[in-house]
Design a protein around this motif. Structure first.
Motif, PDB file in Angstrom:
ATOM      1  N   THR A  73      -5.878   6.460  -0.804  1.00 43.98           N
ATOM      2  CA  THR A  73      -4.449   6.788  -0.571  1.00 43.98           C
ATOM      3  C   THR A  73      -4.244   8.389  -0.138  1.00 43.98           C
ATOM      4  O   THR A  73      -5.120   9.194  -0.536  1.00 43.98           O
ATOM      5  CB  THR A  73      -3.544   6.643  -1.561  1.00 43.98           C
ATOM      6  OG1 THR A  73      -3.720   7.493  -2.556  1.00 43.98           O
ATOM      7  CG2 THR A  73      -3.433   4.988  -1.893  1.00 43.98           C
ATOM      8  N   GLY A  88       0.785  -1.264   0.015  1.00 40.59           N
ATOM      9  CA  GLY A  88      -0.032   0.105   0.035  1.00 40.59           C
ATOM     10  C   GLY A  88       0.801   1.193  -0.019  1.00 40.59           C
ATOM     11  O   GLY A  88       0.369   2.400   0.447  1.00 40.59           O
ATOM     12  N   LEU A  91       2.606   7.936  -1.802  1.00 40.84           N
ATOM     13  CA  LEU A  91       1.064   7.579  -1.854  1.00 40.84           C
ATOM     14  C   LEU A  91       0.999   6.445  -0.557  1.00 40.84           C
ATOM     15  O   LEU A  91       1.500   5.433  -0.720  1.00 40.84           O
ATOM     16  CB  LEU A  91       0.527   7.123  -2.907  1.00 40.84           C
ATOM     17  CG  LEU A  91       0.483   8.426  -4.096  1.00 40.84           C
ATOM     18  CD1 LEU A  91      -0.289   7.979  -5.387  1.00 40.84           C
ATOM     19  CD2 LEU A  91      -0.273   9.453  -3.263  1.00 40.84           C
ATOM     20  N   HIS A  92       0.313   6.706   0.444  1.00 42.04           N
ATOM     21  CA  HIS A  92       0.055   5.759   1.524  1.00 42.04           C
ATOM     22  C   HIS A  92      -1.470   5.354   1.382  1.00 42.04           C
ATOM     23  O   HIS A  92      -2.315   6.105   1.501  1.00 42.04           O
ATOM     24  CB  HIS A  92       0.468   6.271   2.595  1.00 42.04           C
ATOM     25  CG  HIS A  92       1.930   6.630   2.960  1.00 42.04           C
ATOM     26  ND1 HIS A  92       2.934   5.998   3.416  1.00 42.04           N
ATOM     27  CD2 HIS A  92       2.187   8.198   2.327  1.00 42.04           C
ATOM     28  CE1 HIS A  92       3.988   7.002   3.252  1.00 42.04           C
ATOM     29  NE2 HIS A  92       3.551   7.871   2.819  1.00 42.04           N
ATOM     30  N   GLU A  93      -1.536   3.904   1.585  1.00 41.99           N
ATOM     31  CA  GLU A  93      -3.098   3.610   1.417  1.00 41.99           C
ATOM     32  C   GLU A  93      -3.636   3.773   2.748  1.00 41.99           C
ATOM     33  O   GLU A  93      -3.052   3.554   3.970  1.00 41.99           O
ATOM     34  CB  GLU A  93      -3.162   2.237   1.296  1.00 41.99           C
ATOM     35  CG  GLU A  93      -4.596   1.365   1.090  1.00 41.99           C
ATOM     36  CD  GLU A  93      -4.663   0.033   0.496  1.00 41.99           C
ATOM     37  OE1 GLU A  93      -5.683  -0.318   0.188  1.00 41.99           O
ATOM     38  OE2 GLU A  93      -3.640  -0.676   0.481  1.00 41.99           O
TER      39      GLU A  93
END
Length: 481
Positions: A233, A198, A240-242
């Motif tokens: 995200t 992610g 980009l972080h989930e």
């Protein structure tokens, strides 16, 4: 308020300009500023009310008091180096053209009369200059500045140059920052995203799609995979972080759409200390804010929930019975409704955490006027209906926040009860745009209504039907007269 090299301007200020910005008279560059005397009568009436405008009105009086002297009523007083002069204009009777068309001796008509008298005096001075002077042309224009739409139409019909006051005004409301973007996710990037659990480098998207090089911190990206799956995200430091585990608002109350999930992710994030939630009524802004605060009550000493008191259509409730809490409760009803909804999620009264928080004074509901002059440490502050605040009030609130505190602003920039503000110059719009690049802030614009299918239909269809009358009614009435 653009200027040319040769032209000097005289700005005649309406009351609403000073209420919106008590220092507006100092923001006119090198040009002269005139305040009609009747403006002080209007300011005097406003300052005694229990509204946010009253605070601004008192500030107007204090700011202008420092320039008080007899010259204010004659040639004017200098506003400082590189600035013009400030003067007060006395209207003893309505201008003849105003009498012919509008007849009524009202504050608005006296302010328009002041601008007309000043214009006539200026035009005559220019004629005399051209006739007797050899030093060249003298070009001075009189500009009436007001945020009152109807008053702009009236002044324009009488031949006055009219402008809207634009300090702290966002020009294109339709392009206001939403905090959310959509991107198509290729199969290759989808596999890489899942492999990295992610997390994905934002720069990888530049090979497949044209994107901005520097998104804002905690800006949300909805990644649309080929199988119609959508990954939620946020952007931070080039990646980009989930978003995960944001399905619950409080207790058994769950989120109902992706926008609400995005909202909960930043409301629960300790690194995000300033959150703005915008959107139409029924999208869950206030419920998300209060629910997230209840979930974090152990981290803070107090949860303070406030809203500005703005009586609908300026109709006040009059004197109400009971103590201070009873008197302000009608204005706070929407906040208590959300609290009661969260309270109802507990089936066992003995285990009702909301009741415990209210009894212990851990949660306090107050009008916004009560929180002035205080500093908030170890506090979650929720400011509901922030669209009824002006930019200076929003600045004051943010600068009151102390260590280990979080402030949440919610509101609908298109549903404003404060007659001195609109969608382009209210405090919430201002804050959304000014704070978007701040590392510890986040914004979510919620669109999907969750009250009911009927409420969502009404918000869209009825507004489409009413909008033409809302904007053009006053104009058509003016033409008819």
């Amino acid at each position: 308020m653009s200027k040319t090299k040769e032209e000097k301007k005289i700005f005649v200020l309406d009351t609403n300009v000073l209420i919106m910005d008590p220092l507006a008279f100092r923001h006119m560059g090198e040009h002269d500023v005139v305040v009609p005397l009747i403006v002080f009568t209007e300011v005097d009436k406003i300052k005694t009310k229990q509204t946010s405008a009253a605070v601004s009105a008192r500030q107007v009086s204090a700011n202008l008091d420092s320039y008080f002297c007899s010259d204010l009523y004659k040639d004017g007083v200098s506003l400082g180096e590189g600035k013009g002069k400030l003067s007060i204009y006395i209207v003893r009777e309505l201008h003849p053209e105003v009498k012919k068309i509008f007849n009524e001796d009202s504050p608005d008509n006296r302010i328009i009369s002041a601008a007309l008298y000043i214009k006539e005096k200026t035009d005559q001075a220019e004629k005399n200059h051209k006739k007797y002077s050899k030093s060249g042309d003298l070009s001075t224009s009189v500009v009436f500045v007001t945020n009152d739409i109807n008053l702009r139409f009236k002044a324009g019909a009488l031949g006055l140059k009219v402008e809207k006051y634009r300090n702290n005004t966002f020009q294109d409301v339709d392009s206001i920052y939403t905090g959310i973007k959509n991107i198509e996710l290729s199969k290759e990037l989808e596999m890489k995203f899942k492999k990295n659990e992610g997390v994905l480098e934002y720069s990888l998207f530049s090979k497949n799609i044209t994107v901005e090089t520097n998104p804002n911190p905690y800006e949300f990206f909805l990644l649309h995979a080929r199988n119609e799956q959508v990954f939620l995200t946020y952007y931070l430091d080039g990646f980009l972080h989930e978003i995960q585990d944001c399905e619950k608002i409080y207790n058994t109350v769950m989120v109902r759409n992706d926008e609400q999930k995005l909202g909960m992710s930043v409301l629960l994030n300790p690194d995000v200390t300033l959150v703005t939630l915008s959107g139409p009524a029924g999208t869950g802004k206030t419920l998300l804010a209060i629910g997230s605060a209840f979930r974090q009550y152990k981290k803070y000493d107090q949860i303070l929930i406030a809203k500005p008191i703005v009586a609908l259509s300026e109709k006040e409730n009059g004197f109400l019975p009971g103590n201070a809490v009873d008197k302000i409760r009608p204005y706070m009803k929407s906040l208590y409704d959300n609290i009661d909804f969260l309270k109802s999620s507990f089936k066992n009264p003995d285990d009702n955490q909301v009741v415990m928080l209210l009894k212990s004074q851990k949660v306090v509901v107050e009008p916004l006027a009560y929180i002035r002059g205080r500093t908030y440490a170890n506090t979650i502050l929720i400011v509901d209906e922030a669209q009824n605040l002006d930019p200076s009030e929003v600045k004051t609130i943010v600068t009151r926040m102390g260590e280990n505190s979080k402030v949440i602003f919610t509101g609908d920039i298109y549903q404003i009860d404060n007659k001195y503000l609109d969608s382009s110059n209210n405090g919430l719009t201002y804050l959304i745009e000014k704070s978007k690049s701040y590392r510890h802030s986040a914004h979510v614009n919620l669109i999907k209504g969750e009250r009911s299918e009927l409420a969502e239909w009404g918000g869209l269809f009825l507004w489409i039907c009413v909008a033409p009358y809302f904007y053009w009614g006053a104009f058509l009435e003016l033409i008819k007269n």
